[in-house]
Design a protein around this motif. Structure first.
Motif: not given
Length: 170
Positions: A28-29, A32, A86, A90, A113
């Motif tokens: 996911q990082i 993002s 995340v 956003d 994070v």
């Protein structure tokens, strides 16, 4: 599979679940970070995020090797915690018009994070040590040290490179 399910019957199962969690989080990082890079305007912040994107790719490769050493296929399990971090980043970034304030928000989101990853890697190292997985402890410790260094660099960008000062003057 949640952390409190019947699928986890042993410490080995718990370790695998934790590895799947961090694997998913790292994926996911990877998705993002490019968005954060595109929105950031401070050149030190952009450079730091780009550097950490490359580190994250290396961390995923190390995790692939960790799974292999344990005789497992690399896979992730959905992690609502990282998804929330995340999503919050956003949402917040979408609400901020001033670029200097946006840079400060990006630093804060990136640190959230990093703190999540530091927590996860620390736990995984403790479990792997307890189970005698010395080889994977080294890989996980390398990832942990990179996450700690990334957090320190973010602090430097915020405090010494002027992101917070510029944002407070906006």
């Amino acid at each position: 599979m949640g952390i409190f399910t019947k699928d986890i019957k042993s410490m080995d199962d718990l370790l695998i679940h934790g590895l799947q969690d961090i694997y998913y989080a790292e994926q996911q990082i990877l998705k993002s970070l490019p968005k954060m890079i595109d929105k950031a305007t401070n050149r030190d912040l952009v450079a730091g995020l780009k550097n950490h994107l490359e580190e994250t790719k290396n961390q995923v490769e190390r995790l692939d090797k960790v799974f292999a050493k344990l005789g497992k296929q690399p896979s992730g399990t959905q992690c609502p915690a990282i998804e929330g971090i995340v999503r919050e980043a956003d949402d917040t970034a979408g609400e901020i018009e001033d670029k200097a304030v946006l840079d400060a928000a990006i630093v804060a989101a990136a640190q959230a994070v990093e703190h999540y990853e530091i927590c996860r890697y620390g736990t995984l190292i403790a479990w792997a040590e307890q189970l005698g997985h010395d080889e994977i402890v080294r890989s996980l410790t390398t990832n942990l040290n990179e996450e700690k260094a990334a957090n320190t660099k973010l602090n430097t960008v915020a405090l010494r490179k002027g992101v917070n000062a510029k944002a407070s003057a906006a």
